[in-house]
Design a protein around this motif. Sequence first.
Motif, mmCIF file in Angstrom:
data_model
loop_
_atom_site.group_PDB
_atom_site.id
_atom_site.type_symbol
_atom_site.label_atom_id
_atom_site.label_comp_id
_atom_site.label_asym_id
_atom_site.label_seq_id
_atom_site.Cartn_x
_atom_site.Cartn_y
_atom_site.Cartn_z
ATOM 1 N N ILE A 117 39.500 37.223 33.201
ATOM 2 C CA ILE A 117 40.465 36.657 34.227
ATOM 3 C C ILE A 117 40.686 37.376 35.273
ATOM 4 O O ILE A 117 40.964 37.106 36.364
ATOM 5 N N LEU A 118 40.798 38.900 35.014
ATOM 6 C CA LEU A 118 41.247 39.570 36.108
ATOM 7 C C LEU A 118 40.116 40.134 37.101
ATOM 8 O O LEU A 118 40.219 40.398 38.189
ATOM 9 N N GLN A 119 38.859 39.617 36.579
ATOM 10 C CA GLN A 119 37.606 39.803 37.276
ATOM 11 C C GLN A 119 37.528 38.627 38.102
ATOM 12 O O GLN A 119 36.429 38.338 38.926
ATOM 13 N N GLY A 120 38.180 37.520 37.801
ATOM 14 C CA GLY A 120 38.023 36.208 38.670
ATOM 15 C C GLY A 120 36.828 35.508 38.169
ATOM 16 O O GLY A 120 36.350 34.624 38.761
ATOM 17 N N ARG A 121 36.206 35.825 36.956
ATOM 18 C CA ARG A 121 35.033 35.072 36.531
ATOM 19 C C ARG A 121 35.490 33.829 35.732
ATOM 20 O O ARG A 121 34.674 32.908 35.512
ATOM 21 N N VAL A 122 36.574 33.759 35.334
ATOM 22 C CA VAL A 122 37.096 32.644 34.719
ATOM 23 C C VAL A 122 38.629 32.024 35.363
ATOM 24 O O VAL A 122 39.481 33.037 35.730
ATOM 25 N N ILE A 123 38.798 30.767 35.781
ATOM 26 C CA ILE A 123 39.798 30.092 36.239
ATOM 27 C C ILE A 123 40.757 30.177 34.911
ATOM 28 O O ILE A 123 40.281 29.431 34.035
ATOM 29 N N ILE A 142 51.617 35.846 32.849
ATOM 30 C CA ILE A 142 51.023 37.265 32.984
ATOM 31 C C ILE A 142 49.850 37.238 32.469
ATOM 32 O O ILE A 142 49.467 36.747 31.375
ATOM 33 N N SER A 143 48.734 37.939 33.354
ATOM 34 C CA SER A 143 47.553 38.007 32.781
ATOM 35 C C SER A 143 47.099 39.485 32.790
ATOM 36 O O SER A 143 47.264 40.232 34.021
ATOM 37 N N VAL A 144 46.709 40.026 31.736
ATOM 38 C CA VAL A 144 46.260 41.289 31.625
ATOM 39 C C VAL A 144 44.828 41.766 30.988
ATOM 40 O O VAL A 144 44.377 40.397 30.214
ATOM 41 N N SER A 156 43.901 28.476 40.643
ATOM 42 C CA SER A 156 42.297 28.900 41.016
ATOM 43 C C SER A 156 42.589 29.908 41.958
ATOM 44 O O SER A 156 41.493 30.842 42.429
ATOM 45 N N ALA A 210 41.968 33.560 40.852
ATOM 46 C CA ALA A 210 40.483 33.874 40.372
ATOM 47 C C ALA A 210 39.713 34.303 41.724
ATOM 48 O O ALA A 210 38.837 35.207 41.599
ATOM 49 N N SER A 247 40.587 37.667 42.674
ATOM 50 C CA SER A 247 40.224 38.773 41.903
ATOM 51 C C SER A 247 38.827 39.053 42.024
ATOM 52 O O SER A 247 38.353 39.918 41.988
ATOM 53 N N ARG A 248 38.170 37.815 42.378
ATOM 54 C CA ARG A 248 36.576 38.118 42.222
ATOM 55 C C ARG A 248 36.163 38.879 43.537
ATOM 56 O O ARG A 248 35.443 39.742 43.428
ATOM 57 N N MET A 281 37.381 42.318 43.005
ATOM 58 C CA MET A 281 36.240 43.062 42.241
ATOM 59 C C MET A 281 35.072 43.533 42.940
ATOM 60 O O MET A 281 34.516 44.524 42.836
ATOM 61 N N VAL A 338 41.580 44.737 39.683
ATOM 62 C CA VAL A 338 42.827 44.070 39.468
ATOM 63 C C VAL A 338 43.292 44.188 37.961
ATOM 64 O O VAL A 338 42.484 43.943 37.180
ATOM 65 N N VAL A 339 44.369 44.749 37.891
ATOM 66 C CA VAL A 339 45.036 45.144 36.745
ATOM 67 C C VAL A 339 45.798 44.204 36.256
ATOM 68 O O VAL A 339 46.131 44.204 34.835
ATOM 69 N N ALA A 340 46.268 43.204 37.040
ATOM 70 C CA ALA A 340 47.352 42.061 36.413
ATOM 71 C C ALA A 340 47.238 40.869 37.362
ATOM 72 O O ALA A 340 47.421 41.089 38.454
ATOM 73 N N HIS A 341 47.803 39.748 36.768
ATOM 74 C CA HIS A 341 48.206 38.722 37.569
ATOM 75 C C HIS A 341 49.529 38.411 36.988
ATOM 76 O O HIS A 341 49.671 38.252 35.827
ATOM 77 N N TYR A 357 27.439 38.557 29.684
ATOM 78 C CA TYR A 357 27.793 39.179 31.095
ATOM 79 C C TYR A 357 27.813 40.634 31.176
ATOM 80 O O TYR A 357 28.599 41.372 30.320
ATOM 81 N N MET A 379 28.322 44.106 33.557
ATOM 82 C CA MET A 379 28.527 44.638 34.872
ATOM 83 C C MET A 379 28.756 46.051 34.933
ATOM 84 O O MET A 379 29.229 46.719 33.947
#
Lengths: 270, 270
Positions: A12-18, A40-42, B20, B23, B26-27, B30, B36-39, B226, B228
């Motif tokens: 999620i934080l890498q933006g690979r998943v919405i 909150i996303s971590v 969205s 995401a 964040s992408r 990255m 990105v450590v949190a949303h 995946y 990376m």
Amino acid sequence: MKAVVISIGYEILQGRVINSNAAFISRRLMLLGIDVVAHISVGDSFEDISKAFDIAIKEFNADLIVTTGGLGPTYDDITSEALSRYFREEHVLNEDAFREIREKYESRGMMLTPERIKMAYMPKSAKSLSNPVGIAPGILLMKNNKIIISLPGVPAEMEGIWEAHVESFLRRYGTKNIAETSLTLIGVPESTLAKDLNKYARDNPDVYIKTHPKGHETRGPVNELYIMTSTSKDQDPEIVCIRKCRELIEILRNNNPNLIIEGDCVCKNK
Amino acid sequence: MKAVVISIGYEILQGRVINSNAAFISRRLMLLGIDVVAHISVGDSFEDISKAFDIAIKEFNADLIVTTGGLGPTYDDITSEALSRYFREEHVLNEDAFREIREKYESRGMMLTPERIKMAYMPKSAKSLSNPVGIAPGILLMKNNKIIISLPGVPAEMEGIWEAHVESFLRRYGTKNIAETSLTLIGVPESTLAKDLNKYARDNPDVYIKTHPKGHETRGPVNELYIMTSTSKDQDPEIVCIRKCRELIEILRNNNPNLIIEGDCVCKNK
């Protein structure tokens, strides 16, 4: 009741998943009359998951926390253990979860490896929530006057457990009735409508109003007008919503002769 | 450099909008080599926006904060003012923003109402980021050694400002090169692959590995793998990524004779 949704996973934080899970859960909670005050996303880190719980409880006074992600068999699936650590519970094999997982694998002639058994470990006082779609069960933990519900990150599994167990469990906690409607406003820019909407919103704090620009602010203004009312459990929210909606569009019509309104004040409470 | 993405708007907390934007941002971060450590998503409330900034800075040590939402003309669009309050700056009319907004409305024969002029107010030391798609400009504020970038919530406008200004501005701050690839693993459940993946991940902390179940864990297991790698700015991340990827699939092939691997170790750094 206040809720915080915590989404766990570096993807999620890498933006690979919405993060569609947070939207699904939030929508369901809203319709149950439960306020979602933050998402909150971590990442999959004990420290950050612990921070997220701290923030939900200490900063946002959450009574309910719903987490998604991190319940699977791989090394970075640490949500359940993070839950045990944070709430200072022994991390033990849950008998119900173990039985379910064993049956699912054995019926397919598959061995119970440590990675698979790991999914049956939970905080000692937690209840396992059977997964009708996949393997990893959800977790229900009630601790320190808080309700914590942990669900898998795969949307179909999360939704499957929600429909099977969470929706009916949470129904008793909602304290409000919600009704909502939306109309399409054509031909007048959002910034022109803003004056009337601002005034109406100030005068009616029990009504939530929001415009969403769907067209271009100046070239071809199209806005979705969303109206939501919340009432106490003994009131019919639809009646309140219809009245407020009609009142508001009357004002908008009077002050904006060029405004085209598509749709009626058809309020629904689900 | 550590970044936190803050999404502002009740429509997110109500689950009416899928986030969205977080995401997308964040992408992009990255790929620029920024972690990105949190949303965090909060409602259109001064208190909660302020809490979100506090959490980003104090809990997650963010050097960079990117916000979306709350820059429009309606009463609940308070992000810019919240920014001024939080960072203790005077909230003033930004000349560049004002000129741009005035030109956009005047060229269409539209009056400059207070709701429209409001979009030109920003923290005093902020720079306005011209909006190539809509009206509301973005905001760049550099304060207390932090970079704060505020963008509109409408995805096309957010992305428009990102492409026009943010991407090139942030390029100098990335400290890593990223390369990534993904393969499809068919016929072996995630929980079987977990053992090898766990070991490889432990042995190679510079590689991020994640499986995403695409099929059913036991009936028809399909997983996306995946991979990376991140390297310092003077290394070629693609070479490292290809080597690690080949190493890992060699291990998976050897230990899982039934595994079908679709795709090659074609690593890209964008």
